[in-house]
Design an enzyme around this catalytic site. Structure first.
Site, PDB file in Angstrom:
ATOM      1  N   ARG A 264       0.840  -1.212   0.000  1.00 28.95           N
ATOM      2  CA  ARG A 264       0.000   0.000   0.000  1.00 28.95           C
ATOM      3  C   ARG A 264       0.871   1.257   0.000  1.00 28.95           C
ATOM      4  O   ARG A 264       0.558   2.261  -0.627  1.00 28.95           O
ATOM      5  CB  ARG A 264      -0.970   0.017   1.198  1.00 28.95           C
TER       6      ARG A 264
ATOM      7  N   TYR B  87     -15.507  17.550 -15.941  1.00 25.07           N
ATOM      8  CA  TYR B  87     -15.891  16.132 -16.064  1.00 25.07           C
ATOM      9  C   TYR B  87     -16.900  15.804 -14.964  1.00 25.07           C
ATOM     10  O   TYR B  87     -16.627  16.027 -13.785  1.00 25.07           O
ATOM     11  CB  TYR B  87     -14.648  15.228 -15.979  1.00 25.07           C
TER      12      TYR B  87
ATOM     13  N   ASP C 218      -6.435  18.903 -15.364  1.00 26.25           N
ATOM     14  CA  ASP C 218      -6.771  17.562 -15.855  1.00 26.25           C
ATOM     15  C   ASP C 218      -6.311  17.507 -17.316  1.00 26.25           C
ATOM     16  O   ASP C 218      -6.892  18.155 -18.187  1.00 26.25           O
ATOM     17  CB  ASP C 218      -8.292  17.364 -15.724  1.00 26.25           C
TER      18      ASP C 218
ATOM     19  N   LYS D  56      -7.526   6.226 -19.743  1.00 26.02           N
ATOM     20  CA  LYS D  56      -7.814   6.676 -21.110  1.00 26.02           C
ATOM     21  C   LYS D  56      -6.595   6.476 -22.014  1.00 26.02           C
ATOM     22  O   LYS D  56      -6.177   5.359 -22.204  1.00 26.02           O
ATOM     23  CB  LYS D  56      -8.290   8.126 -21.074  1.00 26.02           C
TER      24      LYS D  56
HETATM   25  C1  LIG Z   1     -11.508  14.197 -18.306  1.00 28.42           C
HETATM   26  C2  LIG Z   1     -11.675  13.108 -17.299  1.00 28.42           C
HETATM   27  N1  LIG Z   1     -11.156  13.265 -16.081  1.00 28.42           N
HETATM   28  C3  LIG Z   1     -11.283  12.317 -15.123  1.00 28.42           C
HETATM   29  C4  LIG Z   1     -11.976  11.148 -15.375  1.00 28.42           C
HETATM   30  C5  LIG Z   1     -12.141  10.120 -14.265  1.00 28.42           C
HETATM   31  O1  LIG Z   1     -11.330   9.019 -14.510  1.00 28.42           O
HETATM   32  P1  LIG Z   1     -11.641   7.534 -14.013  1.00 28.42           P
HETATM   33  O2  LIG Z   1     -12.850   7.063 -14.763  1.00 28.42           O
HETATM   34  O3  LIG Z   1     -10.382   6.795 -14.337  1.00 28.42           O
HETATM   35  O4  LIG Z   1     -11.908   7.605 -12.558  1.00 28.42           O
HETATM   36  C6  LIG Z   1     -12.550  10.946 -16.629  1.00 28.42           C
HETATM   37  C7  LIG Z   1     -13.321   9.715 -16.916  1.00 28.42           C
HETATM   38  O5  LIG Z   1     -14.033   9.625 -17.891  1.00 28.42           O
HETATM   39  C8  LIG Z   1     -12.387  11.952 -17.618  1.00 28.42           C
HETATM   40  O6  LIG Z   1     -12.933  11.821 -18.841  1.00 28.42           O
END
Ligand SMILES: Cc1ncc(COP(=O)(O)O)c(C=O)c1O
Length: 390
Positions: free
Chosen positions: A65, A117, A188, A213
């Site tokens: 961890r 998001y 992000d 992604k």
């Molecule tokens: C732009 C963006 N940020 C954060 C996330 C969150 O990521 P996760 O689904 O891996 O938790 C997503 C998920 O679709 C996203 O498109």
């Protein structure tokens, strides 16, 4: 302390060459195994590591961890890709974003994009309700962002290109407001990736990724990451929350993400080339009302795109003329695209975005969001042509 010429020469010879992103992606996350010289690092599933006679840990690890060889490899490649000082890997993008919100003192005010998001927006609204305060702002309106700043503002959250309208925020201009007001800036960078956008070089303090992604790239491993420009007190807090809250990726998840990252720069170039062709095709289609793609000259922030980005990515959205029923008809008639949420995998996905965002959504009901994969672009265009003609 004086430095001798011999020391300088030694350092010059001993330092590894500064690598370009394609080379970093392949080499920075891999260690040749010392015991059997395997070229690809093994997956270390052991949760615990042997203690030495003096109570030390000769292998450098204590408990998974806290850290694990596969996680260190992933963190190594991540911070080098973004040009940062350190990285923390998490079990999802949402866990990574949530760690930044947890690291703030209670009572902090956050400025976040109006079209953030939705998963992270819901997290702030529900998990941090009563703990932090948030103002959602159109980040393309610099004046509105400036006005939103309060005495208690501690964090400015950027997401550019945004999801699903592909709006572009001017990172340098926003960082300038933040620095004047002592505000931490986190960006992000999931959509653009470090190949096409370098937030730390533009002054941001922290970069966040859903590695689920483009970095993972194959829609088969969930993960998230934070990368810092400086190892400061805020970063120490993030590192300790990562260990104590324990939202860490498994060794197998780390191995798969490191593997995916090796081909990410080349995949990204193919995603962007295909997306550009598809955006141009859709832009002239009589059944399409509007296309949102930063690579089109008609994009409202195209000038910022040219100054701030090195490529325009694989995500686009479009409005189908008519309304929700016409849009759903297109989504139900594609054959190569899969109708599914998420993005960044090699396979093309298409979704009716308002349905996934729920009843509160401000996304237009006739909007389809596309994650353009790396199949042959002609096949993808033929598929859309068929679906739009039904
Ligand atoms: C732009 C963006 N940020 C954060 C996330 C969150 O990521 P996760 O689904 O891996 O938790 C997503 C998920 O679709 C996203 O498109």
């Amino acid at each position: 302390m004086s430095i001798h010429l011999a020391d300088v020469l030694y350092l010059m010879i001993a330092s590894p060459p500064i690598m370009k992103i394609e080379t970093i992606a392949i080499h920075a996350g891999n260690k040749i195994d010392n015991s059997n010289k395997a070229v690809i690092q093994p997956i270390t599933l052991s949760t615990t590591f042997e203690r030495g006679p003096e109570g030390n840990y000769p292998g450098g690890y204590i408990y998974t961890r806290a850290d694990n060889p596969n996680r260190s490899s992933l963190e190594q490649v991540l911070y080098q890709l973004e040009g940062g000082a350190d990285a923390c890997a998490f079990s999802s993008g949402n866990a990574a974003g949530g760690c930044v919100f947890q690291a703030l003192e209670p009572g902090s005010h956050i400025i976040a994009p109006a079209d953030m998001y939705h998963g992270l927006r819901n997290q702030i609204n529900e998990v941090f309700r009563g703990i932090h305060e948030v103002t959602y702002v159109n980040m393309t309106d610099i004046g509105a962002v400036e006005k939103a700043v309060k005495q208690t503002t501690k964090l400015m959250w950027l997401e550019t290109p945004s999801n699903p309208l592909l709006k572009i925020s001017d990172i340098k201009a926003l960082v300038e407001i933040a620095k004047r007001n002592n505000i931490i800036v986190a960006c992000d960078n999931t959509f653009a990736t470090p190949l096409f956008q370098r937030p730390l070089e533009l002054g941001c303090d922290i970069v966040m990724h859903s590695t689920t992604k483009y970095l993972g790239g194959h829609s088969d491993v969930l993960g998230g990451a934070l990368i810092t420009r400086e190892k400061n007190d805020f970063w120490q807090r993030i590192r300790s929350i990562q260990e104590l809250s324990g939202a860490v990726p498994s060794p197998l998840d780390c191995f798969l993400t490191v593997r995916g990252i090796k081909t990410f720069p080349y995949r990204m170039k193919a995603h962007a080339a295909n997306a550009q062709k598809i955006a141009e095709y859709l832009d002239q289609h009589p059944k399409v009302e509007k296309v949102y793609y930063p690579g089109l000259a008609s994009h409202p922030q195209h000038q910022i795109v040219l100054e701030q980005m090195h490529g325009t990515g694989g995500m686009l959205s479009f409005l189908v003329k008519g309304g929700i029923n016409e849009a759903l008809k297109v989504a139900n008639n594609v054959k190569i695209f899969t109708q599914a949420t998420s993005l960044g995998g090699v396979e093309s996905l298409l979704e009716h975005r308002a349905s996934i965002e729920g009843p509160e959504t401000k996304t237009p009901q006739n909007l389809l969001r596309v994650s353009v994969g790396i199949e042959n672009a002609e096949d993808l265009i033929e598929d859309l042509e068929y679906a739009l003609s039904r």
